[in-house]
Each structure stands twice: as C-alpha cells, then as structure tokens.
Design an enzyme around this catalytic site. Sequence first.
Site, mmCIF file in Angstrom:
data_model
loop_
_atom_site.group_PDB
_atom_site.id
_atom_site.type_symbol
_atom_site.label_atom_id
_atom_site.label_comp_id
_atom_site.label_asym_id
_atom_site.label_seq_id
_atom_site.Cartn_x
_atom_site.Cartn_y
_atom_site.Cartn_z
ATOM 1 N N ASP A 93 0.829 -1.216 0.000
ATOM 2 C CA ASP A 93 0.000 0.000 0.000
ATOM 3 C C ASP A 93 0.862 1.265 0.000
ATOM 4 O OD1 ASP A 93 -1.763 2.059 0.685
ATOM 5 O OD2 ASP A 93 -2.349 1.188 2.617
ATOM 6 N N HIS A 123 -3.598 4.500 6.636
ATOM 7 C CA HIS A 123 -2.536 3.990 5.763
ATOM 8 C C HIS A 123 -1.155 4.262 6.363
ATOM 9 C CE1 HIS A 123 -5.364 3.209 2.450
ATOM 10 N NE2 HIS A 123 -5.973 4.294 2.896
#
EC number: 3.1.-.-
Lengths: 562, 562
Positions: free
Chosen positions: B205, B378
């Site tokens: 990610d 994130h």
Amino acid sequence: MTEAHAELGPPPPLPKGGLRVTPLGGLGAIGRNMTVFEFDGKLLIVDCGVLFPDVDQPGVDLILPDFSTLLDRLGDIQAIVLTHGHEDHIGAVPYLLAHKNDIPLVGSKFTLALVEAKLAERRITPYTLTVTEGDQERLGPFTCEFFAVNHSIPDALAVAIKTDAGVVLHTGDFKMDQLPLDGRITDLAGMARLGSEGVDLLLSDSTNAEVPGFVTPERQIGPVLDNIFRDAKGRIIVASFASHVHRVQQVLDSAQSHGRKVALIGRSMLRNMGIARDLGFLKIPQGLLVTMDEIRELRPDQIVLMSTGSQGEPMSALGRMATGDHRHVTMEPGDTVVLASSLVPGNETAVFRVINQLSRAGAIVVHKDVAKVHVSGHAPAGELLYLLNTVKPTNMMPVHGEWRHLRAHARLAIDSGIPADRVVLCEDGDVVDLVNGRAKVVGHVKARYVYVDGLAIGDVGESLLTERKMLGDGGFISATVVVDSVTGKVVGGPMVSAKGFSDDPAAFNPVLPLITEALDRAAADGIGDPHQLQQIMRRTVGRWVNDKYRRRPMIVPTVVEV
Amino acid sequence: MTEAHAELGPPPPLPKGGLRVTPLGGLGAIGRNMTVFEFDGKLLIVDCGVLFPDVDQPGVDLILPDFSTLLDRLGDIQAIVLTHGHEDHIGAVPYLLAHKNDIPLVGSKFTLALVEAKLAERRITPYTLTVTEGDQERLGPFTCEFFAVNHSIPDALAVAIKTDAGVVLHTGDFKMDQLPLDGRITDLAGMARLGSEGVDLLLSDSTNAEVPGFVTPERQIGPVLDNIFRDAKGRIIVASFASHVHRVQQVLDSAQSHGRKVALIGRSMLRNMGIARDLGFLKIPQGLLVTMDEIRELRPDQIVLMSTGSQGEPMSALGRMATGDHRHVTMEPGDTVVLASSLVPGNETAVFRVINQLSRAGAIVVHKDVAKVHVSGHAPAGELLYLLNTVKPTNMMPVHGEWRHLRAHARLAIDSGIPADRVVLCEDGDVVDLVNGRAKVVGHVKARYVYVDGLAIGDVGESLLTERKMLGDGGFISATVVVDSVTGKVVGGPMVSAKGFSDDPAAFNPVLPLITEALDRAAADGIGDPHQLQQIMRRTVGRWVNDKYRRRPMIVPTVVEV
C-alpha cells in the site's frame, strides 16, 4: 455577535458624524477584497481585487466585486488605497478605473508598480500617490496613516483611517514573522501606539484564524531549499507565486551557493521580478540569471528553472512541462521539482494532477506536505491574539476569509475580551455604521458575484452557471421538428442528436417513434402551437431518458416553422 | 526501476511455471483496486473495487475496472479474495458477478458481511468462504495464507499467494498502529516468518508513502473527542466514514461518559453499524442509542448525532443539515460539528463548502486541520520501511496510489536495499511476470476507466467527457435551418438559441444576418449538401463568437431536410 446578512433591507441614511463601512468583497470567500468607507458624503476604497472561480463557476475567468452601488457616486471617491500587490487586492482596479480613470491610487512603491504594469496593458496611466510606512495622508475627510506589515509579498501596508467618527485600523493581509528576510516586521509597536490613542474598529485578516499557533519564520525555508539543492543530481525546477519576491530570493541564494544558474520562466514571473529588482526588493548576484537559450549550454546539475504554475494551472510553464508541452523543457528522470507555495483551496485536484504527471515522468517532486518549502503569509490564531491584545479595539470585524475563518476569528476576538455584541460578523454587501463609537450592521446592499468570461463582463449569471453545470454533468439531447406555419402540421423531423450524453450512436433510435407518436397525438388533438409542441417533445424525451438511463441531460426541443 | 506503461504491446504467453500479475486498477489513482494473478491457466483476483469520479469525470457515478480481458476467462477464476470491506476494494464485485454470479468470494467475516449486504440489494447470493488471520486455503493452484492487518475498518487482511512460481505478499490497505482500539495489530511477526521463508514479490500500500514518520495511535483520538464533548454546550454532530467502526465506537464511548444519547443517521451508517454490532465489532452500551423521534425529547446537551457526509456529499445527512434541507435537524448556534475523517483528495471544495455553510449557520466546526479528530488508515513512510525491512522481498511493486505515491514508495524500497531493477513501477494494465524469482513488466492489456452513469455502464467514454467539459465551461449555441431536400434551398430558419452561454436575450441577434449571408453565398455557389451547410454554419457562428466574446461554446448546427 452581531450578525447580518442578505435578508436585511437597504441601509437607512448615514447619521451625521457616522462612518459607514461596506465590504463589497472578501467576506465569505477568499478573494475580491474591497471595502468602501463613507464619511461626510465622501468615499474611500481599500483594495479592489478579483476572486478566482472554483468548480461552481465553470468557464468563468475572474469574479469581480459588484460596483453597481458606486456607479452614481464615482465622483465622491477620494482614492483607492491598495494594501499590497496581490491579485485579490489589486486585480479589479482596471475594471473600476474603466468607469472613471482618474480615481487616485494610493499604495506603497512596489504595490503601485505592479498595478501600473497591469494598467499599462490596458493603456491606462493612473493618478498615483506613493506612500510608505509612517506616512500620514489627508484624502478628503479621511486621514490615512500607514503601517508596515509583513506578508508573502514585499512592501505591504496596513492602514488606519481617521475621521471625526473615530479610528479604523484595516490590517490588509499580514503575518507577524519576527525574523523576516528583509527585516521589515509588522509594526506592532506602531499599532500599539495607535491602540493606546483608541481604535474604534479593527478590520483584521482572518485567513488563518482556524490555524493554532504561530508561523514558522521565513528564514527556516532557506536551509530546507539548501538541502534540496545539495541532494539534487539533475535540474531543479522551482515553482512559486510570481509575486513572492522573498521566496525567489531564497531560490536565487541557494542556486548561487550551489553553483547553479537560474532562468526565470513565465510572463508574470519575469515581469514581477524585473520590477522587484528595479525597485531594490530583489538582489540578483551578478551573472546568476541566464536565458533559456543559455540554459542549453549547461549541465543539468548547473540549472535552476524558476517558474510559475505552483497552483496546477495547466497553461502555466510548469503545467506545460508536466504534460510534455513546454517549448524548451522536457521533464527527465533525475529532475527535482519544488512546489514552494501554499495550496490555495480549490486548486488541490489541479496541483496533485501536475505532481502526478511530473512523478510519472520521473521527477522527484517536493511539496509542502513533504518538506517545509513554504510558509503561509497569513497570521494564525496565536498572532491574531497578539494583535487583538495590542490594539485593544472597541469594535472588531473579521475580514478576508470564508465563513469558517470569519467565525473562528470572531471567537478569538471574544476570547480576547471584546464583548460579543461588538464583534461584527458580516458578509459581502452588509453595511456597518460606526456611530458614537459603536459598530452595527444597519442594512445590506447588492454585492453579487460579477463574472468575467472572455471579453464580456456581467452577462454570465447564476442561472446560466446552473445551465452549464447541468450540461457539464449530463450533456444534452436535442430534438428538432419542422411544422407548417399555416396548418401546424409536422412536415420534417423529428431529428434527435446529443452531445455529452452517450457514445452509442444508436442510443436515440428508440425515442424517435415515441416523439412521432406524441406529435401525432398532439396533431389529433389539434395542438399546433410551437411552444406546446416543444413541451410535448421535452416531456417525451425526458421521460424516456429517465426510464432507460436514470440520467438528467438537458433536453433541448426546437420547432422550426416553415 | 523497471517502468512500463501503455506504450507496451500485449504480453507474450506466460512461460510455464511463471506467475502473471496484472493490476487492473489501483495504480495511478486511489481506487478501483483489483489485481489478477494467473498461474497454470487459472486466475485469482485480489479485490474488486470502484473509483469515485473527480472533476475530470463530470456526471459519472462510479468508475469500474475494465473487465474486458477477463470476460472470456470467467471460468478460470478460482476466487475473488477481498482484503477488506471498503468500497474501493469491494464496490465493483456486483458488476463482475453480473457476468458470472458463482465466482467464490473469500474474505474475513466483516468484509463478507458488507459485500453480502451490497449484493443482497441486487438479489445476488454469492458463494463465500470466510477466512481469518492465520488461515491457509487452497484455491486451485493458489495457496493463500491470511495475515491480520490494522486499517480504518475492522477485520482487514493481507494475503500471501503461494504457487510453484514463488510467494507473493499483497498487503491490502494497512497501517501499523501499535495500540489499536481492538488490540488487533498488523501481524508483522507472521510476515517476518513468511519473509524468512522467502517472499519473491511484495505488493504494498503506497497511499501515505510521501508522508514521513509514523501514524498517531488511534487511542489518542478518544481524549480529543472527550475534550470536545466536555466543552460542547449544545448538540454534537459527528460525521465520519460509514464503515469506520472504531471511530464510531469512540464517539459512542465519549457520549456515554458525558451523559449523551446517540442517534445514527444515514442509510449506510445504520446498515454498517448494525452489521458491526451483530458480528461483535461494535459494542453499544445498553440504552445509549435512540431514534430520531426520541431525540426530540432530549435537551441539546444530551444529544449526539452520528452521521455520514464527512466528504461534503451534498445529499448526505450532514450535507442536508448544512443547507437547511434535513428533515429532522436544523443547525443552530451552539451546535458543535466534528468531521472525524480524513479529507479524500478531490473532495476539498465540497468539504469546505459544507464547513462554511455550517459555520454560517452558527455551528462550531472541528475538523482535522483544527484538532486531532482523525488519523489516516494507511502506513506512512516510517512504517513502510519497517515492513520492507521485515519481509525483505526479492522484488517489490508499489500498489494503491497515485503516481506521486507509487514513486515515493519505490524510492523507499530502493533505500531499504532492494536493487532498483527489482522495483517494478507499474500502472493499471501493465502485465508483470514472476519467472525464476525475477519480476518483470512484459506487456500491457486494456485497463480503461469504465464509467457508470445512471443505469448504463460503458457508454460514457473519454471523448464524451471532453464534450461535457466543453459544454460545462462554455455552454452551446445551436443554429438550425430547414432546407428543401430536392432543391437544396433554405426554406426555414436560421434559428439560433443557446444554453449556458449568455444571459443577454439579444445576444444572438447580430449573428442571424451573418448566417443568412453565409448560406446565401453557399446557395449561389450551388452548395446544398446538409453536411457542408452545417460546416458553414459552425464556422460562421464560431468566428462571430470568438471575435465578439473570446469564448468557445460548443457550436451545434442542424440542417433539417423537408
């Protein structure tokens, strides 16, 4: 808090001895700053800027303040005081001078030089009065005293407006960097002296009122740039606002100490830095600047390009480099791009698009979320409290901000001890009278957004923008028939076409028989009036497209009579 | 870095024993995540999400991955593994299952519950396989092992895909909060064990790869909310993502400890929190939740409204409160609104519009720029380095990001010691083969944006969006004439009308004689072909509008033959 908005009616006559303050822009949106002061039948204007459109104003080039309440009083205007040279403070001057070109402009040396360059493009030579911090000038019944303020452009001023109604201090845009590059700090001491004599109304910059704390000094940007310059292996391209002389100075200094040459790119960058150098605001080391032609002779690690386009403008120098459309510069892996600027709200999508295009081309892109390559030019909450506590105004009016900023500033004012009923929270067009030391909203005047689109001003209004949004979201379907003007019978068509609706060329086939059928029924009912036939077509196509597509394109029926 | 883009041709056949990795979405934009793995003739899909449109895609509801390369291989798909329940990972599942509804869905309990609720609306009951961290499942030639990851939704998983070609670790979305609310941390230990066995390719990610450092622990949000709850005098309205169970849990906890009741507002909030409660992910204290009807009986300081609309969606609960259009809730001075969410890029204008509307109505608005009421889900750069150094993959491919994120992540990978030629920087549609432990881009397949607009999928393409942009920026001018199909003579019109062009009803008068004149000249030259006449009209109107207005509306000429 005293709050008043458009639901108020026109203001009553200004009481004798009262001062009237009418913001025509800058409240409710950041831009088109303009405030009109009235005393004893005379007017003084502070700033006259433009607002840049956002996604709600598609196709619009600029938004101007609404001059309509001024047009029959142009002769009463004593002067336009310009606090500094940013577009949102000077950009609408040419449009106001188009109505009367001898209104005097009052401002600092650098501010006037920028506005004169702008007016020269329209062949207007304005009457000007250059002032500097500490000056006091009589402009009709208004005595103006000017104070140095520190901002993201040199030579910015705050102005105190003194009349028999009292003293108003208008900060313009400011921050209170205590270590500015040019050593010219916001004159808090002077404002303290003014405050001790009594300030009846403070108008103060709200842009960063939501932001806690204090600005990072400009001097901390230099070392960050130096680090980037030290690490860069290829070319360095820096984009900043074309009027941010100090940021450009820092880039020039870093380039000089790392043995690189600098080329300035972009029309406004070249023009403004030329003015800044001529007036002594920008120091350019001998031999540092080169032309784009000379750049070609240099190795990548000897090159700095100082460019416009920090807000993602697609037609700017940086925007064209990002898409590979620049005449001289093609991005290459190893290039470093620095966006040394703030991100103006509304420009996020455009700016990140450019960053992604540059990243895709292989450049390392440094922006303010990644490194401290820019600080804001506006005072955050901590500094606004310093100002409030130093000036101690009797009444306070937050200016220069969206509603979120104005309200946050109003809360700071109340927290600092100003009674809530003396904090005047306004929007554009509200009329505030200062009478007997008390500021109050007394009415509202027209302060529409005036749109510039191409060469025309004012023929684009809100309903038209709604049409554009509808067309932009769903395109349109047009249906055309020809009717005999005598019999009312359909003799041609229906023809259906569309734009922005569907890529399927056969999409409209099913609706044609429906239109024919509806028109046949109308004919059987003896309906031949073009207006009624248009409504029938609109309804038929609209119902079909809603059932089949759940979309809402604009439906454009046309009946041509022959 | 190995970089490859759309200029590549179709990939060669996959060598025997090789693994093919094809990202159909998620690279180059944040959204529509979908990666196809191929081994020994079989396919495994990881995630199948939607992308939300931005200003460049006007009128579009959703953007899907391009399934065209899969349509003749639907029978080869072993399963769709869903890493977590966000729309950008599960939102396109119904559209893929519309082609073949028995493809098994593999995911955690909460993820599958969300996707099942979504499919139930379309009357699809999917085949599902529920997995949990630590599980290992054989899906055809793919053996999948699942790892707990911490994200902004509960029950998220990373997946290791093992074939004879090697081991691929796909992180899904993750961060590494070391003190998460539910105690379920990202299983770095498990990934370390996998890494020590050998990871041939890491897909990780990239969303926050540009952000230095580490996330603030979720547990620090609770005290910030508590402070807001303690200070609030009126109602509290909190908006968050409708799937952020932990954020909602924190709001419930703060409400409970300050003696307030909570009403959930918004269809997706009600649905998701119902699922979360039923599955044990959300603990709701007895008697805390009330209905909107019961809210009316309470004092403002007893009320919390937990709402959707944190991204400025005008039709959401908060959006309608802001404009005064909500059925139950009208904003009042003294209300406190908390936007407990990130600001998804592209939504800035909409979010600040809502904040300004709420501020104007008198509410105190707290958002993440003002107080720490949200942290991202994130991993930023510091955490990405932890993962890279723990897993020590042989090859690395940044996923889930715009170009700026992917490139920043690639630099981190290289900094961590992965050779630059083993960092595979791709965009959607690039085909990466893992053969003999080496990942390489070998070709490119179609991976267009597939637009959903209303009920139709795929009939809106790029050229049509260009038409919409043109219409949205400048409106259109239509000009219609009727010609005799036998003689080619103009027998009706010209009629000119426009939308989105000018509010001046007399604007078009000057162009009518110009059109007539041009058509007369054409007639004199014997031109009667409708297509040619349309071109003449387009040119005449276009020239006039450019000269007079410097604008570029769309010109729509129509010739009807009778």
